[in-house]
Design a protein around this motif. Sequence first.
Motif, PDB file in Angstrom:
ATOM      1  N   LYS A 327       0.963  -1.299  -0.195  1.00 31.37           N
ATOM      2  CA  LYS A 327      -0.103  -0.030  -0.018  1.00 31.37           C
ATOM      3  C   LYS A 327       0.958   0.975   0.011  1.00 31.37           C
ATOM      4  O   LYS A 327       0.890   2.087  -0.925  1.00 31.37           O
ATOM      5  N   THR A 328       1.507   1.524   1.040  1.00 28.93           N
ATOM      6  CA  THR A 328       2.368   2.708   1.335  1.00 28.93           C
ATOM      7  C   THR A 328       3.374   3.032   0.133  1.00 28.93           C
ATOM      8  O   THR A 328       4.346   2.129   0.112  1.00 28.93           O
ATOM      9  N   ASP A 401      12.265   8.596   6.567  1.00 29.48           N
ATOM     10  CA  ASP A 401      10.642   7.943   6.308  1.00 29.48           C
ATOM     11  C   ASP A 401       9.781   8.967   6.653  1.00 29.48           C
ATOM     12  O   ASP A 401       9.645   9.864   7.651  1.00 29.48           O
ATOM     13  N   GLU A 404       7.761   9.366   9.862  1.00 29.04           N
ATOM     14  CA  GLU A 404       8.612  10.150  10.817  1.00 29.04           C
ATOM     15  C   GLU A 404       8.635  11.633  10.448  1.00 29.04           C
ATOM     16  O   GLU A 404       8.375  12.448  11.278  1.00 29.04           O
ATOM     17  N   PHE A 433      13.047   0.475  13.518  1.00 29.98           N
ATOM     18  CA  PHE A 433      11.829   0.042  13.042  1.00 29.98           C
ATOM     19  C   PHE A 433      12.084  -1.269  12.045  1.00 29.98           C
ATOM     20  O   PHE A 433      12.968  -1.148  11.472  1.00 29.98           O
ATOM     21  N   SER A 435       9.641  -3.943  10.105  1.00 32.62           N
ATOM     22  CA  SER A 435       8.035  -4.179   9.754  1.00 32.62           C
ATOM     23  C   SER A 435       7.623  -5.396  10.462  1.00 32.62           C
ATOM     24  O   SER A 435       6.303  -5.623  10.318  1.00 32.62           O
ATOM     25  N   LYS A 455       7.368   4.227  19.038  1.00 32.87           N
ATOM     26  CA  LYS A 455       6.234   4.508  18.578  1.00 32.87           C
ATOM     27  C   LYS A 455       5.980   3.313  17.412  1.00 32.87           C
ATOM     28  O   LYS A 455       7.020   2.489  17.003  1.00 32.87           O
ATOM     29  N   ALA A 457       2.654   0.303  16.034  1.00 31.25           N
ATOM     30  CA  ALA A 457       1.386  -0.183  15.628  1.00 31.25           C
ATOM     31  C   ALA A 457       0.752  -0.249  17.165  1.00 31.25           C
ATOM     32  O   ALA A 457       1.154  -0.586  18.098  1.00 31.25           O
ATOM     33  N   ARG A 496      -3.524   6.711   8.824  1.00 26.87           N
ATOM     34  CA  ARG A 496      -2.304   5.651   9.370  1.00 26.87           C
ATOM     35  C   ARG A 496      -2.144   6.037  10.675  1.00 26.87           C
ATOM     36  O   ARG A 496      -2.001   7.439  11.138  1.00 26.87           O
ATOM     37  N   THR A 554      -0.578  -5.331   3.165  1.00 30.60           N
ATOM     38  CA  THR A 554       0.015  -4.161   3.698  1.00 30.60           C
ATOM     39  C   THR A 554       0.491  -4.664   5.212  1.00 30.60           C
ATOM     40  O   THR A 554      -0.302  -5.493   5.619  1.00 30.60           O
ATOM     41  N   GLY A 555       1.228  -3.683   5.755  1.00 31.83           N
ATOM     42  CA  GLY A 555       1.541  -4.145   7.362  1.00 31.83           C
ATOM     43  C   GLY A 555       0.627  -3.034   8.066  1.00 31.83           C
ATOM     44  O   GLY A 555       0.664  -3.042   9.148  1.00 31.83           O
ATOM     45  N   ASP A 556      -0.029  -2.411   7.417  1.00 31.55           N
ATOM     46  CA  ASP A 556      -0.816  -1.416   7.997  1.00 31.55           C
ATOM     47  C   ASP A 556      -2.169  -2.207   8.710  1.00 31.55           C
ATOM     48  O   ASP A 556      -2.511  -2.978   8.381  1.00 31.55           O
ATOM     49  N   ARG A 603      -1.999  -5.816   8.056  1.00 32.06           N
ATOM     50  CA  ARG A 603      -1.046  -6.434   9.420  1.00 32.06           C
ATOM     51  C   ARG A 603      -0.426  -7.712   8.883  1.00 32.06           C
ATOM     52  O   ARG A 603      -0.224  -8.619   9.736  1.00 32.06           O
TER      53      ARG A 603
HETATM   54  P1  ATP Z   1       3.040  -1.437   3.116  1.00 32.20           P
HETATM   55  O1  ATP Z   1       3.397  -2.973   3.576  1.00 32.20           O
HETATM   56  O2  ATP Z   1       1.770  -1.377   2.347  1.00 32.20           O
HETATM   57  O3  ATP Z   1       4.101  -0.624   2.631  1.00 32.20           O
HETATM   58  P2  ATP Z   1       3.124  -0.110   5.694  1.00 32.20           P
HETATM   59  O4  ATP Z   1       4.214   1.073   5.223  1.00 32.20           O
HETATM   60  O5  ATP Z   1       2.028   0.274   6.514  1.00 32.20           O
HETATM   61  O6  ATP Z   1       2.468  -0.536   4.308  1.00 32.20           O
HETATM   62  P3  ATP Z   1       4.995  -1.271   7.363  1.00 32.20           P
HETATM   63  O7  ATP Z   1       6.080  -0.186   6.938  1.00 32.20           O
HETATM   64  O8  ATP Z   1       5.264  -2.714   7.538  1.00 32.20           O
HETATM   65  O9  ATP Z   1       3.713  -1.283   6.372  1.00 32.20           O
HETATM   66  O10 ATP Z   1       4.423  -0.681   8.670  1.00 32.20           O
HETATM   67  C1  ATP Z   1       3.546  -1.435   9.551  1.00 32.20           C
HETATM   68  C2  ATP Z   1       3.237  -0.503  10.526  1.00 32.20           C
HETATM   69  O11 ATP Z   1       4.495  -0.282  11.324  1.00 32.20           O
HETATM   70  C3  ATP Z   1       2.547   0.641  10.590  1.00 32.20           C
HETATM   71  O12 ATP Z   1       1.146   0.653  10.279  1.00 32.20           O
HETATM   72  C4  ATP Z   1       2.799   1.477  11.575  1.00 32.20           C
HETATM   73  O13 ATP Z   1       2.012   1.373  12.728  1.00 32.20           O
HETATM   74  C5  ATP Z   1       4.115   0.970  11.957  1.00 32.20           C
HETATM   75  N1  ATP Z   1       5.223   1.779  11.510  1.00 32.20           N
HETATM   76  C6  ATP Z   1       5.411   2.027  10.272  1.00 32.20           C
HETATM   77  N2  ATP Z   1       6.389   3.018  10.027  1.00 32.20           N
HETATM   78  C7  ATP Z   1       7.009   3.203  11.220  1.00 32.20           C
HETATM   79  C8  ATP Z   1       7.939   3.945  11.829  1.00 32.20           C
HETATM   80  N3  ATP Z   1       8.902   4.589  11.330  1.00 32.20           N
HETATM   81  N4  ATP Z   1       8.401   4.003  13.202  1.00 32.20           N
HETATM   82  C9  ATP Z   1       7.558   3.294  13.962  1.00 32.20           C
HETATM   83  N5  ATP Z   1       6.104   2.290  13.483  1.00 32.20           N
HETATM   84  C10 ATP Z   1       6.058   2.488  12.543  1.00 32.20           C
END
Ligand code: ATP
Length: 885
Positions: A327-328, A401, A404, A433, A435, A455, A457, A496, A554-556, A603
């Motif tokens: 997604k992101t 990022d 951030e 961080f 994922s 910080k 999820a 997000r 997505t991880g979201d 997630r």
């Molecule tokens: P995609 O997988 O579609 O690229 P995404 O960027 O949301 O999506 P991840 O990067 O795996 O997936 O992020 C998963 C979760 O981790 C996010 O929903 C958020 O809650 C948390 N997260 C993302 N970036 C950060 C960060 N820089 N610091 C702390 N937590 C983060």
Amino acid sequence: MRDWHAMDTAQVLEEWDVDATRGLGEAAAAARLKKYGINRPSVRQGRSPLVRFLSQIVQPLVLVLVGAGCVTAVLGEWVDTGVIFGVVLLNAAFGFIQEGKAEVALAALARAVSSEASVLRDGMRRRLDAAELVPGDIVLLSAGDKVPADLRLLGGRELRTAEAALTGESVPVDKRADPLPADTLLADRHNMAYAGTLAVAGQGTGVVVATGDNTEVGRISQLIAQRLDLTTPLTRKMGVFARYLLVAILMLAGLTFVVGVQRGESAFDMFMAAVALAVGAIPEGLPAAMTVTLATGVARMAKRRAIIRKLTAVEILGSTTVICSDKTGTLTENEMTVREIWAGKETFTVTGHGYGPAGRIEQGSLVVTPAGALRETLLAGVLCNDARLVHEGQHWTVAGDPTEGAILTLARKGKLDEATLRSVFPRLDELPFDSMRQYMATLHEIGGLPIVYAKGAAERLLPACWAMLDAQGNEIALDPGAIEAAANRMAREGLRVLALVRSEIALDQRLEHIRMEDGLMFLGLIGMIDPPRPRAMTSVRTCHAAGIRVKMITGDHPGTAIAIARQLGIASENASALTGRDLARLDEDALRKAVAEVDVFARVEPEQKLRLVQALQDGGEVVAMTGDGVNDAPALKQADIGIAMGAGGTEVAKEAAAMILTDDNFATIEAAVEEGRGIYDNIVKFITWTIPTNAGEGLVILAAILTGTTLPITPLQILWINMTTAILLGMMLAFEPAERGIMQRPPRSPAAPILDRVLVQRILLVSVLLLSGAFGLFELALQQGHSLAQARTVAVNVFVLVQTGYLFNCRSLTQPVWSVAPFSNPSIWIGSGAMVALQIAFTYVPAFNRIFHTAPIGFTAWLPIVAFAVACLAIIEAEKKWYAR
Ligand code: ATP
């Protein structure tokens, strides 16, 4: 070569005259770049040019030509021999040049995706093109990086590298900084990280001790130029076809000889006839045409920002039935703006756009000055943060990022300045961080106490919280229900959501993941928008029309994922998402069913992507999958086409991918699919166009022998037709742009034969037309009193003109010729024009007449030829229309 691994780190630093905390100065680095050269091993060709040239000749069908040349030599037909060998050499030269060009182009594309490294220079962390590294540079490695030069490690945390590229060892190796005995073998030097290997976990710093050709890979092999594999499923299928064809040709040639001799013809004539048949039936231009078409297509894709790393991908793109996308950043802009904060059980809204600090934090319509839980939330966001805001001209951007960066902008709107806070509360330690863990944590000293800020999820951090702050900043009992409700509400709006927490640890404790399992204080939630890319919306629609399903992985948060998926048209209004936790509970059968039905997966841990790809493939899908992180690599390898992000992706992901998007945009995948379909189409068009020439010539010879008439075309003339038409006419099909409506067709099944029944019938039809035209007009010319040379000239012209007209038929295999924009491919006109000019020379220039035994013909002889060619064009159009019905 010094034994860097045997020295202690201080000694290595002294040797290179560098301070590990500041790195080199720019001036020193520039001087060293001059002295040591750029950090890129020089490339050596793998196979010698001679070997590559010979490999063009040692192919079954070309060997038949060589055989034919030898036969004519034995028979003393020197002109024929000369021309046959001329053709063999010309063809090999053409293939050699084209293949070379294709390899160079592919290699250049691969290099165009430059690899970057994080370096300390003048005390600042910077991203540099890895080619600019010099000995003495302090390099910061993190999971996902390719090691850019040979490094003596200075320190790190859980750093592991995959060294298969260097040592062949496939299990990643743990790295440490302590010195080793001098006689330690390369593979066991745990305090070195070698160029070309991949950091797959943890972090580390190291000092560059060798660059370019002085690195271990550079020294061992001088980097043998990676031989790019130019074979694809299609070229393999064609290889098999060529072998069958070979057997058929040899049998027919043998038959011709035997039948003719039995009928009392001279053995000499029959040898020549057999040679003519063999020479005619071989599609000499086919391999080169395929290479050219693929290479042109790859260049076209690169223009549309898709870099092909494996040629096979070009073809498979056309068969893709499912695209699994992150997604992101891929489906969304990755331009985050905080819209909402929930802290101390109160909701705040945030105004302003982009990363500029103009905007306010408001409650109702009142501007608020952060205090209590709100202030702590912002403080945590700023300290637990690696990004930097960059102000250039009117423009604010983020280095690091975007998630951030958005938090830094938010803090500035609340009048908190990150530079001041970061210097007052310096970072003592960090858990970066990742994922899989979905959070990041940092350790600071605040009021003499070690404080951890984190910080990540909400679902991940909330279970480890025991209390929360109220609006005034006092500790109160945790209210998980209220927090979850607030997080879910924000997610449903497509925001997000990040949770911010803090905790205290004892003075002697290290920051470890285990500390994040309980005892956390909940501070607040931050919700940011990341708007869908506008072009992604149209691309999703185009994919659906093309019979391709789009799935978001997505991880979201599931709420956020579904909201964005609905906006993009990926999910319907009442669709729901499956989460990583749901997936973990499904067995293989249930999973296969689920992946067929559900389009949004939230997630999801990177490891689960592999299972998803496999489940889709088990269901018969051809899967394209995007990824950017280290842990995505296995899924990228497993997918039929792994797609990595050029801008935001890790080196590990890029290495595993078959295609790289330089703009990280979903729309580029759709564009690549369209090009992939177009390229495949063009190859099929070439085959459909070229085979009738060969079949027609074969039939003419066969018919002549069976009916006992003189050969209407000689082996030499056949070679002339094959070579000139293939290069000047057929090859031009490589430049056909993708047809209109190409994205309204369903994906091509990879199991489908190259030519369907309709095309096989068309090929037969055109072959028979060529046979009757060439044979008929040859006989007619003889009856009208023309000489044998003139009659043969007529037959050759029939072949060439019919093929010229048929070329226009082939611009679309299904649509009428007039539906194709006439000048969308100028090469077709240039090629046809040149062909006609050449044919006039062939007919009227004495030198040509002597070599090819042709003779000038009068205007009246041309009329039936042109009329027949036009008639063929019309007949084939009629046939197309008939099938379209
Ligand atoms: P995609 O997988 O579609 O690229 P995404 O960027 O949301 O999506 P991840 O990067 O795996 O997936 O992020 C998963 C979760 O981790 C996010 O929903 C958020 O809650 C948390 N997260 C993302 N970036 C950060 C960060 N820089 N610091 C702390 N937590 C983060």
